[in-house]
Design an enzyme around this catalytic site. Sequence first.
Site, PDB file in Angstrom:
ATOM      1  N   GLY A  71       0.825  -1.205   0.000  1.00  0.00           N
ATOM      2  CA  GLY A  71       0.000   0.000   0.000  1.00  0.00           C
ATOM      3  C   GLY A  71       0.856   1.251   0.000  1.00  0.00           C
ATOM      4  O   GLY A  71       0.558   2.238  -0.691  1.00  0.00           O
ATOM      5  N   THR A  72       1.922   1.234   0.771  1.00  0.00           N
ATOM      6  CA  THR A  72       2.817   2.393   0.865  1.00  0.00           C
ATOM      7  C   THR A  72       3.383   2.751  -0.505  1.00  0.00           C
ATOM      8  O   THR A  72       3.389   3.910  -0.914  1.00  0.00           O
ATOM      9  CB  THR A  72       3.967   2.089   1.856  1.00  0.00           C
ATOM     10  N   ALA A 201      -2.236  -6.651   0.094  1.00  0.00           N
ATOM     11  CA  ALA A 201      -2.780  -8.007   0.298  1.00  0.00           C
ATOM     12  C   ALA A 201      -2.792  -8.444   1.757  1.00  0.00           C
ATOM     13  O   ALA A 201      -3.669  -9.209   2.172  1.00  0.00           O
ATOM     14  CB  ALA A 201      -1.962  -9.003  -0.526  1.00  0.00           C
ATOM     15  N   CYS A 328       2.006   1.591  13.036  1.00  0.00           N
ATOM     16  CA  CYS A 328       3.178   2.449  12.849  1.00  0.00           C
ATOM     17  C   CYS A 328       3.429   3.347  14.052  1.00  0.00           C
ATOM     18  O   CYS A 328       4.546   3.679  14.361  1.00  0.00           O
ATOM     19  CB  CYS A 328       2.994   3.324  11.629  1.00  0.00           C
TER      20      CYS A 328
HETATM   21  N1  PLP Z   1      -2.828   2.866   4.234  1.00  0.00           N
HETATM   22  C1  PLP Z   1      -3.521   2.428   5.295  1.00  0.00           C
HETATM   23  C2  PLP Z   1      -4.855   3.033   5.596  1.00  0.00           C
HETATM   24  C3  PLP Z   1      -3.003   1.422   6.115  1.00  0.00           C
HETATM   25  O1  PLP Z   1      -3.689   1.003   7.169  1.00  0.00           O
HETATM   26  C4  PLP Z   1      -1.733   0.883   5.795  1.00  0.00           C
HETATM   27  C5  PLP Z   1      -1.117  -0.144   6.662  1.00  0.00           C
HETATM   28  O2  PLP Z   1      -1.206  -0.106   7.870  1.00  0.00           O
HETATM   29  C6  PLP Z   1      -1.068   1.369   4.669  1.00  0.00           C
HETATM   30  C7  PLP Z   1      -1.649   2.353   3.913  1.00  0.00           C
HETATM   31  C8  PLP Z   1       0.278   0.840   4.282  1.00  0.00           C
HETATM   32  O3  PLP Z   1       0.155  -0.423   3.693  1.00  0.00           O
HETATM   33  P1  PLP Z   1       1.442  -1.391   3.575  1.00  0.00           P
HETATM   34  O4  PLP Z   1       1.642  -1.982   4.917  1.00  0.00           O
HETATM   35  O5  PLP Z   1       1.043  -2.412   2.562  1.00  0.00           O
HETATM   36  O6  PLP Z   1       2.563  -0.560   3.124  1.00  0.00           O
END
Ligand code: PLP
Length: 391
Positions: A71-72, A201, A328
Amino acid sequence: MNKIYLDNAATTPLSEEVIDAMVSVLKNNYGNPSSTHSFGQEAKILIENVRREIADYLKVSPAEIIFTSCGTESNNMIIKSCVDHLGVERIITSPLEHKCVAETVLDMKKRRGVEVAYLRPDKKGDVSLEQLENLLKSSDKKTLVTLMHANNEIGNLLDIKKVAQLCKENNALFHSDTVQSMAHMDLDFSDIPVDFASCSAHKFHGPKGSGFAFIRKASGLKGIITGGPQERSLRAGTENVCGIVGLGKALEIYLKNMDSYANHIKEIKQYTIDQLSQKIEGVKFNGRSAEMDNSLYTVLSVLLPFKDPMIGLKLDMKGIAISQGSACSSGAAKPSMVMMMVVDEEEMDHTTPLRVSFSHLTTKEEIDALVDALVEIAKSFHIEKANIEHR
Ligand code: PLP
Protein backbone atom coordinates in the site's frame (compact mmCIF):
# COMPACT_ATOMS: atom_id res chain seq x y z
CA MET A 1 -0.87 -19.87 27.03
CA ASN A 2 -3.26 -19.51 24.09
CA LYS A 3 -2.28 -16.37 22.25
CA ILE A 4 -5.02 -14.02 21.09
CA TYR A 5 -4.60 -11.82 18.01
CA LEU A 6 -6.73 -8.68 17.91
CA ASP A 7 -4.59 -6.50 15.63
CA ASN A 8 -6.04 -7.35 12.23
CA ALA A 9 -5.93 -3.76 10.96
CA ALA A 10 -2.14 -3.98 11.27
CA THR A 11 -1.97 -7.27 9.41
CA THR A 12 -3.85 -10.57 9.10
CA PRO A 13 -2.77 -14.22 9.22
CA LEU A 14 -2.47 -16.10 5.93
CA SER A 15 -4.96 -18.86 5.24
CA GLU A 16 -3.71 -22.37 4.40
CA GLU A 17 -5.12 -22.07 0.88
CA VAL A 18 -3.11 -18.89 0.28
CA ILE A 19 0.06 -20.52 1.58
CA ASP A 20 -0.52 -23.60 -0.60
CA ALA A 21 -1.08 -21.47 -3.71
CA MET A 22 2.10 -19.51 -3.02
CA VAL A 23 4.22 -22.57 -2.27
CA SER A 24 3.06 -24.14 -5.51
CA VAL A 25 4.25 -21.06 -7.43
CA LEU A 26 7.59 -21.06 -5.61
CA LYS A 27 8.10 -24.71 -6.49
CA ASN A 28 6.69 -24.86 -9.98
CA ASN A 29 6.51 -21.44 -11.58
CA TYR A 30 9.92 -19.91 -11.24
CA GLY A 31 10.03 -18.53 -14.76
CA ASN A 32 10.55 -14.80 -15.27
CA PRO A 33 7.22 -13.43 -16.58
CA SER A 34 9.16 -11.31 -19.11
CA SER A 35 10.76 -14.38 -20.68
CA THR A 36 9.20 -15.50 -23.94
CA HIS A 37 9.74 -19.23 -23.31
CA SER A 38 7.11 -21.46 -21.70
CA PHE A 39 8.48 -21.04 -18.15
CA GLY A 40 8.09 -17.29 -18.43
CA GLN A 41 4.73 -17.43 -20.14
CA GLU A 42 3.27 -19.75 -17.47
CA ALA A 43 4.26 -17.22 -14.80
CA LYS A 44 2.84 -14.38 -16.93
CA ILE A 45 -0.51 -16.17 -17.25
CA LEU A 46 -0.71 -16.52 -13.45
CA ILE A 47 -0.22 -12.76 -13.06
CA GLU A 48 -2.73 -11.85 -15.76
CA ASN A 49 -5.36 -14.14 -14.21
CA VAL A 50 -5.07 -12.24 -10.91
CA ARG A 51 -5.17 -8.90 -12.73
CA ARG A 52 -8.43 -9.94 -14.40
CA GLU A 53 -9.85 -11.15 -11.07
CA ILE A 54 -9.14 -7.75 -9.46
CA ALA A 55 -10.54 -5.89 -12.47
CA ASP A 56 -13.78 -7.93 -12.23
CA TYR A 57 -14.09 -7.09 -8.52
CA LEU A 58 -13.60 -3.34 -9.09
CA LYS A 59 -15.49 -3.33 -12.43
CA VAL A 60 -12.57 -1.75 -14.26
CA SER A 61 -10.25 -2.78 -17.07
CA PRO A 62 -7.32 -5.13 -16.25
CA ALA A 63 -5.00 -2.51 -17.79
CA GLU A 64 -5.89 -0.21 -14.88
CA ILE A 65 -4.34 -2.54 -12.26
CA ILE A 66 -0.61 -2.14 -11.57
CA PHE A 67 1.02 -4.60 -9.17
CA THR A 68 3.29 -3.08 -6.51
CA SER A 69 5.00 -4.22 -3.32
CA CYS A 70 2.47 -2.73 -0.88
CA GLY A 71 0.00 0.00 0.00
CA THR A 72 2.82 2.39 0.87
CA GLU A 73 4.42 2.02 -2.56
CA SER A 74 1.08 2.42 -4.35
CA ASN A 75 0.27 5.62 -2.47
CA ASN A 76 3.80 7.00 -3.01
CA MET A 77 3.69 6.24 -6.70
CA ILE A 78 0.32 7.89 -7.23
CA ILE A 79 0.98 11.08 -5.24
CA LYS A 80 4.55 11.60 -6.49
CA SER A 81 3.67 10.93 -10.09
CA CYS A 82 0.67 13.27 -9.92
CA VAL A 83 3.12 16.04 -8.99
CA ASP A 84 6.02 15.04 -11.23
CA HIS A 85 4.10 13.98 -14.33
CA LEU A 86 0.59 15.41 -14.18
CA GLY A 87 1.44 18.96 -13.11
CA VAL A 88 -0.33 18.89 -9.73
CA GLU A 89 0.47 22.13 -7.86
CA ARG A 90 -1.92 21.79 -4.94
CA ILE A 91 -2.93 18.83 -2.73
CA ILE A 92 -6.04 18.78 -0.55
CA THR A 93 -5.86 16.14 2.18
CA SER A 94 -6.72 15.63 5.87
CA PRO A 95 -4.73 15.11 9.09
CA LEU A 96 -6.31 11.64 9.39
CA GLU A 97 -4.34 10.01 6.59
CA HIS A 98 -1.94 7.10 7.04
CA LYS A 99 1.69 8.15 7.38
CA CYS A 100 2.54 6.84 3.92
CA VAL A 101 0.18 9.45 2.46
CA ALA A 102 0.83 12.22 5.01
CA GLU A 103 4.64 12.02 4.71
CA THR A 104 4.53 11.77 0.92
CA VAL A 105 2.36 14.90 0.74
CA LEU A 106 4.80 16.73 3.04
CA ASP A 107 7.71 15.54 0.90
CA MET A 108 6.00 17.00 -2.19
CA LYS A 109 5.50 20.26 -0.33
CA LYS A 110 9.14 20.42 0.75
CA ARG A 111 10.85 19.23 -2.42
CA ARG A 112 8.42 20.32 -5.13
CA GLY A 113 6.86 23.40 -3.54
CA VAL A 114 3.35 21.94 -3.77
CA GLU A 115 0.68 23.89 -1.86
CA VAL A 116 -1.07 21.74 0.74
CA ALA A 117 -4.52 22.40 2.19
CA TYR A 118 -5.88 20.31 5.08
CA LEU A 119 -9.56 19.64 5.71
CA ARG A 120 -10.46 20.08 9.40
CA PRO A 121 -12.11 16.93 10.77
CA ASP A 122 -14.81 17.31 13.43
CA LYS A 123 -14.70 15.54 16.81
CA LYS A 124 -16.24 12.43 15.23
CA GLY A 125 -13.35 12.29 12.76
CA ASP A 126 -15.43 13.24 9.71
CA VAL A 127 -14.14 15.69 7.13
CA SER A 128 -16.50 18.35 5.77
CA LEU A 129 -17.46 17.96 2.12
CA GLU A 130 -18.63 21.57 2.19
CA GLN A 131 -15.11 22.68 3.13
CA LEU A 132 -13.76 20.43 0.39
CA GLU A 133 -16.06 21.98 -2.18
CA ASN A 134 -15.13 25.51 -1.08
CA LEU A 135 -11.44 24.66 -1.33
CA LEU A 136 -11.90 23.08 -4.74
CA LYS A 137 -13.63 26.21 -6.01
CA SER A 138 -11.12 28.59 -4.41
CA SER A 139 -8.21 28.05 -6.80
CA ASP A 140 -7.43 27.33 -10.45
CA LYS A 141 -4.27 25.42 -9.57
CA LYS A 142 -4.17 21.83 -10.78
CA THR A 143 -5.32 19.91 -7.70
CA LEU A 144 -5.08 16.39 -6.31
CA VAL A 145 -7.45 15.41 -3.49
CA THR A 146 -6.15 12.52 -1.39
CA LEU A 147 -8.55 11.16 1.25
CA MET A 148 -8.67 7.66 2.66
CA HIS A 149 -11.77 5.49 2.30
CA ALA A 150 -11.67 3.73 5.69
CA ASN A 151 -9.60 5.08 8.55
CA ASN A 152 -7.18 2.52 9.99
CA GLU A 153 -7.47 3.82 13.57
CA ILE A 154 -11.12 4.78 14.04
CA GLY A 155 -12.74 3.02 11.08
CA ASN A 156 -14.61 6.12 9.82
CA LEU A 157 -15.84 5.69 6.25
CA LEU A 158 -15.61 8.44 3.67
CA ASP A 159 -18.43 8.92 1.17
CA ILE A 160 -15.98 8.04 -1.57
CA LYS A 161 -18.55 8.39 -4.38
CA LYS A 162 -19.62 11.87 -3.34
CA VAL A 163 -15.99 13.02 -3.00
CA ALA A 164 -15.12 11.53 -6.39
CA GLN A 165 -18.07 13.35 -7.99
CA LEU A 166 -17.13 16.65 -6.33
CA CYS A 167 -13.57 16.30 -7.61
CA LYS A 168 -14.79 15.49 -11.10
CA GLU A 169 -17.15 18.47 -11.15
CA ASN A 170 -14.28 20.72 -10.10
CA ASN A 171 -11.64 19.28 -12.41
CA ALA A 172 -9.51 17.87 -9.60
CA LEU A 173 -7.86 14.46 -9.49
CA PHE A 174 -8.97 12.14 -6.69
CA HIS A 175 -6.85 9.48 -4.98
CA SER A 176 -8.28 7.35 -2.20
CA ASP A 177 -6.18 5.16 0.07
CA THR A 178 -8.42 2.08 0.04
CA VAL A 179 -5.94 -0.19 1.85
CA GLN A 180 -8.31 -0.94 4.77
CA SER A 181 -11.50 -1.31 2.76
CA MET A 182 -10.27 -3.21 -0.31
CA ALA A 183 -11.68 -6.78 -0.35
CA HIS A 184 -13.69 -6.09 2.84
CA MET A 185 -16.38 -4.14 0.98
CA ASP A 186 -17.95 -3.98 -2.46
CA LEU A 187 -16.15 -1.32 -4.48
CA ASP A 188 -17.51 -0.52 -7.93
CA PHE A 189 -15.17 1.87 -9.70
CA SER A 190 -17.39 1.91 -12.80
CA ASP A 191 -19.82 3.85 -10.60
CA ILE A 192 -17.34 5.70 -8.35
CA PRO A 193 -15.27 8.07 -10.50
CA VAL A 194 -12.10 7.81 -8.39
CA ASP A 195 -8.89 8.32 -10.40
CA PHE A 196 -6.48 6.36 -8.21
CA ALA A 197 -6.69 3.84 -5.34
CA SER A 198 -4.42 1.47 -3.46
CA CYS A 199 -4.45 -2.06 -2.05
CA SER A 200 -2.29 -4.22 0.21
CA ALA A 201 -2.78 -8.01 0.30
CA HIS A 202 -1.74 -8.48 3.93
CA LYS A 203 -4.84 -6.64 5.15
CA PHE A 204 -7.11 -9.45 3.91
CA HIS A 205 -5.16 -12.62 4.73
CA GLY A 206 -2.76 -12.35 1.80
CA PRO A 207 1.03 -12.02 1.95
CA LYS A 208 3.04 -8.97 2.95
CA GLY A 209 5.02 -7.37 0.13
CA SER A 210 2.20 -7.61 -2.40
CA GLY A 211 -0.29 -4.93 -3.42
CA PHE A 212 -1.56 -2.96 -6.35
CA ALA A 213 -2.45 0.52 -7.50
CA PHE A 214 -5.63 1.27 -9.42
CA ILE A 215 -4.80 3.88 -12.06
CA ARG A 216 -7.65 5.14 -14.21
CA LYS A 217 -6.94 4.67 -17.90
CA ALA A 218 -5.81 7.76 -19.80
CA SER A 219 -4.86 9.52 -16.56
CA GLY A 220 -1.33 9.85 -17.92
CA LEU A 221 0.22 8.72 -14.64
CA LYS A 222 3.75 7.34 -14.90
CA GLY A 223 5.78 5.19 -12.56
CA ILE A 224 8.43 6.33 -10.11
CA ILE A 225 10.59 3.20 -10.38
CA THR A 226 12.37 3.26 -13.70
CA GLY A 227 13.85 0.27 -15.49
CA GLY A 228 12.22 -2.46 -17.56
CA PRO A 229 8.80 -2.36 -19.22
CA GLN A 230 7.02 -4.45 -16.60
CA GLU A 231 3.50 -3.41 -15.57
CA ARG A 232 3.08 -1.31 -18.72
CA SER A 233 6.29 0.54 -17.80
CA LEU A 234 4.55 1.96 -14.71
CA ARG A 235 6.43 -0.22 -12.24
CA ALA A 236 9.75 -1.60 -13.40
CA GLY A 237 11.19 -4.73 -11.78
CA THR A 238 10.60 -8.46 -12.13
CA GLU A 239 7.14 -9.22 -10.79
CA ASN A 240 6.59 -10.91 -7.41
CA VAL A 241 4.72 -13.83 -9.00
CA CYS A 242 4.20 -15.76 -5.78
CA GLY A 243 3.04 -12.63 -3.92
CA ILE A 244 0.61 -11.72 -6.71
CA VAL A 245 -0.84 -15.24 -6.74
CA GLY A 246 -1.17 -15.04 -2.92
CA LEU A 247 -3.00 -11.73 -3.27
CA GLY A 248 -5.31 -13.26 -5.88
CA LYS A 249 -6.11 -16.31 -3.77
CA ALA A 250 -6.74 -14.19 -0.65
CA LEU A 251 -9.04 -11.86 -2.63
CA GLU A 252 -10.91 -14.82 -4.13
CA ILE A 253 -11.51 -16.33 -0.67
CA TYR A 254 -12.55 -13.01 0.91
CA LEU A 255 -14.95 -12.07 -1.89
CA LYS A 256 -16.54 -15.55 -1.84
CA ASN A 257 -17.13 -15.25 1.92
CA MET A 258 -17.55 -11.48 2.31
CA ASP A 259 -21.13 -11.60 3.62
CA SER A 260 -20.53 -14.34 6.17
CA TYR A 261 -17.20 -12.82 7.29
CA ALA A 262 -18.80 -9.36 7.63
CA ASN A 263 -21.80 -10.72 9.55
CA HIS A 264 -19.59 -12.66 11.94
CA ILE A 265 -17.23 -9.74 12.53
CA LYS A 266 -20.12 -7.29 13.07
CA GLU A 267 -21.58 -9.62 15.70
CA ILE A 268 -18.20 -9.85 17.42
CA LYS A 269 -17.76 -6.07 17.26
CA GLN A 270 -21.19 -5.43 18.79
CA TYR A 271 -20.43 -8.02 21.48
CA THR A 272 -17.16 -6.22 22.29
CA ILE A 273 -18.96 -2.86 22.54
CA ASP A 274 -21.65 -4.37 24.81
CA GLN A 275 -19.21 -6.21 27.08
CA LEU A 276 -16.88 -3.25 27.50
CA SER A 277 -19.79 -0.87 28.14
CA GLN A 278 -21.28 -3.21 30.74
CA LYS A 279 -18.08 -3.95 32.58
CA ILE A 280 -15.92 -0.83 32.49
CA GLU A 281 -17.44 2.34 33.91
CA GLY A 282 -16.82 5.34 31.67
CA VAL A 283 -15.49 3.50 28.63
CA LYS A 284 -15.98 5.39 25.35
CA PHE A 285 -15.53 4.66 21.67
CA ASN A 286 -13.68 7.00 19.34
CA GLY A 287 -14.77 8.46 16.02
CA ARG A 288 -17.61 6.54 14.41
CA SER A 289 -16.09 3.15 15.21
CA ALA A 290 -18.99 2.03 17.46
CA GLU A 291 -21.60 2.99 14.83
CA MET A 292 -22.10 -0.23 12.94
CA ASP A 293 -23.39 1.40 9.74
CA ASN A 294 -20.87 4.24 9.61
CA SER A 295 -17.61 2.45 10.21
CA LEU A 296 -15.42 -0.28 8.83
CA TYR A 297 -16.61 -3.45 10.58
CA THR A 298 -13.11 -4.69 11.38
CA VAL A 299 -12.07 -1.74 13.59
CA LEU A 300 -13.17 -0.61 17.07
CA SER A 301 -11.39 2.30 18.71
CA VAL A 302 -11.80 2.24 22.49
CA LEU A 303 -11.06 5.01 25.00
CA LEU A 304 -10.37 3.53 28.44
CA PRO A 305 -11.15 5.80 31.42
CA PHE A 306 -7.67 5.61 32.95
CA LYS A 307 -4.16 6.51 31.85
CA ASP A 308 -1.95 3.49 31.28
CA PRO A 309 0.83 3.91 28.69
CA MET A 310 1.94 0.32 29.49
CA ILE A 311 -1.37 -1.27 28.56
CA GLY A 312 -0.14 -2.76 25.28
CA LEU A 313 2.71 -4.46 27.11
CA LYS A 314 0.46 -5.65 29.94
CA LEU A 315 -1.97 -7.22 27.48
CA ASP A 316 0.89 -8.73 25.51
CA MET A 317 2.14 -10.39 28.71
CA LYS A 318 -1.30 -11.94 29.03
CA GLY A 319 -0.98 -13.23 25.45
CA ILE A 320 -3.27 -10.62 23.89
CA ALA A 321 -1.92 -8.73 20.87
CA ILE A 322 -3.55 -5.37 20.38
CA SER A 323 -2.57 -1.93 19.17
CA GLN A 324 -2.73 1.37 21.01
CA GLY A 325 -3.02 3.26 17.74
CA SER A 326 -2.03 2.17 14.29
CA ALA A 327 0.84 -0.31 13.95
CA CYS A 328 3.18 2.45 12.85
CA SER A 329 2.58 4.73 15.81
CA SER A 330 1.88 2.16 18.51
CA GLY A 331 5.49 2.17 19.73
CA ALA A 332 5.42 5.91 20.25
CA ALA A 333 4.53 7.50 23.57
CA LYS A 334 2.84 10.41 21.78
CA PRO A 335 -0.82 10.01 20.82
CA SER A 336 -1.32 9.64 17.09
CA MET A 337 -2.55 12.55 14.96
CA VAL A 338 -5.91 10.80 14.55
CA MET A 339 -6.37 10.46 18.33
CA MET A 340 -5.45 14.12 18.76
CA MET A 341 -8.27 14.98 16.36
CA VAL A 342 -11.01 12.96 18.07
CA VAL A 343 -10.07 13.10 21.77
CA ASP A 344 -9.90 16.40 23.70
CA GLU A 345 -6.39 17.30 24.88
CA GLU A 346 -7.54 17.47 28.49
CA GLU A 347 -9.27 14.07 28.23
CA MET A 348 -6.11 12.56 26.76
CA ASP A 349 -4.35 13.11 30.12
CA HIS A 350 -6.52 10.58 31.96
CA THR A 351 -7.53 8.10 29.27
CA THR A 352 -5.92 5.38 27.13
CA PRO A 353 -6.85 4.68 23.50
CA LEU A 354 -6.87 1.09 22.31
CA ARG A 355 -7.60 -0.25 18.84
CA VAL A 356 -9.29 -3.65 18.73
CA SER A 357 -9.34 -5.00 15.18
CA PHE A 358 -11.13 -8.20 14.25
CA SER A 359 -11.13 -10.85 11.55
CA HIS A 360 -13.50 -13.71 10.69
CA LEU A 361 -11.30 -15.89 12.92
CA THR A 362 -11.99 -13.81 16.07
CA THR A 363 -14.18 -15.59 18.66
CA LYS A 364 -16.39 -14.39 21.53
CA GLU A 365 -14.15 -16.35 23.92
CA GLU A 366 -11.21 -14.23 22.79
CA ILE A 367 -13.24 -11.07 23.42
CA ASP A 368 -14.19 -12.40 26.88
CA ALA A 369 -10.47 -12.87 27.63
CA LEU A 370 -9.72 -9.32 26.47
CA VAL A 371 -12.56 -7.83 28.52
CA ASP A 372 -11.51 -9.82 31.63
CA ALA A 373 -7.92 -8.58 31.22
CA LEU A 374 -9.09 -4.97 30.81
CA VAL A 375 -11.43 -5.23 33.82
CA GLU A 376 -8.49 -6.47 35.91
CA ILE A 377 -6.29 -3.59 34.73
CA ALA A 378 -9.15 -1.10 35.33
CA LYS A 379 -9.50 -2.40 38.91
CA SER A 380 -5.87 -1.51 39.57
CA PHE A 381 -6.93 2.07 38.77
CA HIS A 382 -9.92 1.66 41.14
CA ILE A 383 -12.35 1.68 38.24
CA GLU A 384 -15.09 -0.87 38.80
CA LYS A 385 -18.60 -1.08 37.59
CA ALA A 386 -21.03 -1.31 40.52
CA ASN A 387 -23.26 -4.39 40.81
CA ILE A 388 -21.67 -6.23 37.94
CA GLU A 389 -20.62 -9.76 38.60
CA HIS A 390 -17.43 -10.43 36.73
CA ARG A 391 -17.00 -13.87 35.34
N1 PLP B 1 -2.83 2.87 4.23
C1 PLP B 1 -3.52 2.43 5.30
C2 PLP B 1 -4.85 3.03 5.60
C3 PLP B 1 -3.00 1.42 6.11
O1 PLP B 1 -3.69 1.00 7.17
C4 PLP B 1 -1.73 0.88 5.80
C5 PLP B 1 -1.12 -0.14 6.66
O2 PLP B 1 -1.21 -0.11 7.87
C6 PLP B 1 -1.07 1.37 4.67
C7 PLP B 1 -1.65 2.35 3.91
C8 PLP B 1 0.28 0.84 4.28
O3 PLP B 1 0.16 -0.42 3.69
P1 PLP B 1 1.44 -1.39 3.58
O4 PLP B 1 1.64 -1.98 4.92
O5 PLP B 1 1.04 -2.41 2.56
O6 PLP B 1 2.56 -0.56 3.12
